[in-house]
Motif scaffolding. Structure first.
Motif, PDB file in Angstrom:
ATOM      1  N   VAL A   1      16.283   4.399   7.170  1.00 40.23           N
ATOM      2  CA  VAL A   1      15.298   4.370   8.254  1.00 40.23           C
ATOM      3  C   VAL A   1      13.891   4.222   7.678  1.00 40.23           C
ATOM      4  N   THR A   2      13.626   4.919   6.565  1.00 37.42           N
ATOM      5  CA  THR A   2      12.313   4.819   5.925  1.00 37.42           C
ATOM      6  C   THR A   2      12.085   3.426   5.355  1.00 37.42           C
ATOM      7  N   ILE A   3      13.103   2.848   4.738  1.00 36.96           N
ATOM      8  CA  ILE A   3      12.984   1.486   4.213  1.00 36.96           C
ATOM      9  C   ILE A   3      12.631   0.522   5.344  1.00 36.96           C
ATOM     10  N   TYR A  47      11.172   1.269   8.136  1.00 38.23           N
ATOM     11  CA  TYR A  47       9.801   1.573   8.564  1.00 38.23           C
ATOM     12  C   TYR A  47       8.789   0.877   7.649  1.00 38.23           C
ATOM     13  N   LEU A  48       9.012   0.955   6.347  1.00 35.11           N
ATOM     14  CA  LEU A  48       8.076   0.351   5.398  1.00 35.11           C
ATOM     15  C   LEU A  48       8.063  -1.172   5.501  1.00 35.11           C
ATOM     16  N   LEU A  49       9.227  -1.760   5.744  1.00 36.12           N
ATOM     17  CA  LEU A  49       9.315  -3.218   5.846  1.00 36.12           C
ATOM     18  C   LEU A  49       8.915  -3.729   7.230  1.00 36.12           C
ATOM     19  N   GLY A  50       9.013  -2.851   8.221  1.00 37.33           N
ATOM     20  CA  GLY A  50       8.707  -3.271   9.583  1.00 37.33           C
ATOM     21  C   GLY A  50       9.775  -4.137  10.200  1.00 37.33           C
ATOM     22  N   ARG A  51      11.010  -3.999   9.682  1.00 40.54           N
ATOM     23  CA  ARG A  51      12.126  -4.795  10.210  1.00 40.54           C
ATOM     24  C   ARG A  51      13.446  -4.124   9.841  1.00 40.54           C
ATOM     25  N   PRO A  52      14.522  -4.464  10.560  1.00 41.93           N
ATOM     26  CA  PRO A  52      15.843  -3.940  10.192  1.00 41.93           C
ATOM     27  C   PRO A  52      16.301  -4.522   8.855  1.00 41.93           C
ATOM     28  N   VAL A  53      17.163  -3.782   8.168  1.00 42.44           N
ATOM     29  CA  VAL A  53      17.748  -4.288   6.923  1.00 42.44           C
ATOM     30  C   VAL A  53      19.264  -4.159   7.010  1.00 42.44           C
ATOM     31  N   CYS A  81       0.848  -1.197   0.000  1.00 43.06           N
ATOM     32  CA  CYS A  81       0.000   0.000   0.000  1.00 43.06           C
ATOM     33  C   CYS A  81       0.881   1.242   0.000  1.00 43.06           C
ATOM     34  N   PRO A  82       0.384   2.360  -0.557  1.00 43.11           N
ATOM     35  CA  PRO A  82       1.191   3.581  -0.640  1.00 43.11           C
ATOM     36  C   PRO A  82       1.340   4.260   0.718  1.00 43.11           C
ATOM     37  N   VAL A  83       2.162   5.300   0.761  1.00 44.77           N
ATOM     38  CA  VAL A  83       2.319   6.067   1.993  1.00 44.77           C
ATOM     39  C   VAL A  83       1.252   7.154   2.055  1.00 44.77           C
ATOM     40  N   SER A  84       0.827   7.472   3.254  1.00 43.05           N
ATOM     41  CA  SER A  84      -0.155   8.535   3.457  1.00 43.05           C
ATOM     42  C   SER A  84       0.561   9.864   3.697  1.00 43.05           C
ATOM     43  N   ASP A  85      -0.184  10.953   3.606  1.00 45.42           N
ATOM     44  CA  ASP A  85       0.392  12.269   3.896  1.00 45.42           C
ATOM     45  C   ASP A  85       0.892  12.326   5.337  1.00 45.42           C
ATOM     46  N   HIS A  86       0.148  11.696   6.250  1.00 45.69           N
ATOM     47  CA  HIS A  86       0.568  11.672   7.657  1.00 45.69           C
ATOM     48  C   HIS A  86       1.894  10.936   7.812  1.00 45.69           C
ATOM     49  N   GLU A  87       2.043   9.822   7.131  1.00 43.03           N
ATOM     50  CA  GLU A  87       3.298   9.076   7.206  1.00 43.03           C
ATOM     51  C   GLU A  87       4.453   9.895   6.641  1.00 43.03           C
ATOM     52  N   MET A  88       4.213  10.577   5.524  1.00 48.56           N
ATOM     53  CA  MET A  88       5.269  11.399   4.936  1.00 48.56           C
ATOM     54  C   MET A  88       5.745  12.451   5.930  1.00 48.56           C
ATOM     55  N   ALA A  89       4.806  13.141   6.573  1.00 52.17           N
ATOM     56  CA  ALA A  89       5.161  14.229   7.489  1.00 52.17           C
ATOM     57  C   ALA A  89       5.792  13.716   8.774  1.00 52.17           C
ATOM     58  N   THR A  90       5.328  12.568   9.258  1.00 58.32           N
ATOM     59  CA  THR A  90       5.733  12.098  10.584  1.00 58.32           C
ATOM     60  C   THR A  90       6.911  11.134  10.563  1.00 58.32           C
ATOM     61  N   PHE A  91       6.946  10.233   9.592  1.00 56.24           N
ATOM     62  CA  PHE A  91       7.924   9.151   9.620  1.00 56.24           C
ATOM     63  C   PHE A  91       8.952   9.178   8.490  1.00 56.24           C
ATOM     64  N   ILE A  92       8.757  10.036   7.486  1.00 54.03           N
ATOM     65  CA  ILE A  92       9.618   9.958   6.305  1.00 54.03           C
ATOM     66  C   ILE A  92      10.384  11.247   6.039  1.00 54.03           C
ATOM     67  N   MET A  93       9.703  12.382   5.963  1.00 55.07           N
ATOM     68  CA  MET A  93      10.361  13.634   5.602  1.00 55.07           C
ATOM     69  C   MET A  93      11.485  13.978   6.576  1.00 55.07           C
TER      70      MET A  93
END
Length: 229
Positions: A55-57, A59-65, A37-49
Motif C-alpha cells: 500500500v505504501t509503495i 502511495y509513493l508511486l501514485g498508482r497500483p502495482v 523526494c523523501p517522506v515527511s513525518d506527517h506522511e509517516m504517521a498518516t499514510f505509512i506507519m
C-alpha cells in the motif's frame, strides 16, 4: 474471579521495537527513488506507519502495482531497513521496559503474541536479533503474508486473539500507529494502550478506543494484569 484480560497482543515496529527512525530513513530512500523526494513525518504517521508495504509503495508511486512489482520494491526497501539495523546493532534493542514486561508475562503464564504489518523476512530477522522465541511462539505471530488485509482492517487483531484461544474482548493491545489503533478498535479489543513519545500523547489520547497512553513499558502497571474483572 477470572482475570479481566487474559492475553496481550503487541504491535512490533514502533511498539516493542522503537525503529521509526530506521523505517523513515529506509522509506525515504525508496521515496527518493520512486518519486524524487523523501517522506515527511506527517506522511509517516498518516499514510505509512502500520499499513501494508505494498500500500505504501502504491502511495509513493501514485498508482497500483502488480504483485510482482510490489514484492520486488518491498524487498528492496526491507533490505535497506535491515542493513540500517545491522549497522546500528549496538543500539538496536527492544523498547525500554519491554524485556521486563515480557518476562513477567511469561512467568505468570499470560498468553501473548505479535500482530505486525511486517512481512516474513523481517519477522525472521526480529526473532533472530531479539531472541523473541523466549517469549513468543512463532506460529502464533500474525504478519503480512500478502493475503491478510492490512491495518486499519481489524482482521489482524481478530486472528491474533484466535491464535491465543481468546476473544478480542479478552485481550489488551499495545499499538503506536493510528491505523493499528483503529484496527484494534474495529476488532473490539478489550483494552487499547497507545505508546509513543510525550509530544504525541495529546493526539494519541484523542484517537477513538484508546484507554491509556504511555511513553515506554516502564510506565505500565504489569501487576494489574493479574487483577480480576
Amino acid at each position: 474471579m477470572r482475570k479481566k484480560y487474559s492475553g496481550i497482543i503487541f504491535d512490533f515496529n514502533g511498539t516493542l521495537f522503537f525503529d521509526t527512525d530506521k523505517q523513515t530513513e529506509s522509506w525515504s530512500v525508496m521515496a527518493e527513488k520512486l518519486r524524487g523526494c523523501p517522506v515527511s513525518d506527517h506522511e509517516m504517521a498518516t499514510f505509512i506507519m502500520g499499513r501494508p508495504n505494498k500500500v505504501t509503495i502504491e502511495y509513493l508511486l501514485g498508482r497500483p502495482v502488480s504483485d510482482e512489482e510490489g514484492d520486488r520494491l518491498v524487498q528492496e526497501k526491507e533490505i535497506i531497513y535491515r542493513e540500517l539495523c545491522r549497522r546500528d546493532a549496538c543500539h538496536v534493542r527492544l523498547a525500554p521496559g519491554a524485556v521486563e514486561l515480557l518476562d513477567y508475562v511469561t512467568d505468570h503464564h499470560i498468553a501473548c503474541t505479535i500482530a505486525t504489518g511486517s512481512e516474513i523476512s523481517n519477522v525472521n530477522f526480529y526473532f533472530e536479533m531479539f531472541q523473541l522465541e523466549k517469549w513468543f511462539s512463532f506460529d502464533k505471530v500474525v504478519y503480512d503474508d500478502g493475503l491478510l488485509p492490512g491495518k486499519p482492517h481489524p482482521e489482524i487483531y481478530i486472528k491474533s486473539a484466535e491464535n491465543l484461544g481468546l476473544t478480542p474482548e479478552q485481550c489488551i493491545v499495545f499499538e503506536d500507529a493510528d491505523a493499528g489503533i483503529e484496527a484494534a478498535r474495529r476488532a473490539n479489543i478489550g483494552k487499547i494502550i497507545a505508546i509513543g513519545p510525550q509530544q504525541v500523547h495529546g493526539r494519541l489520547r484523542e484517537l477513538a478506543g484508546v484507554q491509556l497512553v504511555i511513553s515506554t513499558f516502564t510506565e505500565f502497571d504489569r501487576e494489574g494484569l493479574l487483577a480480576a474483572g
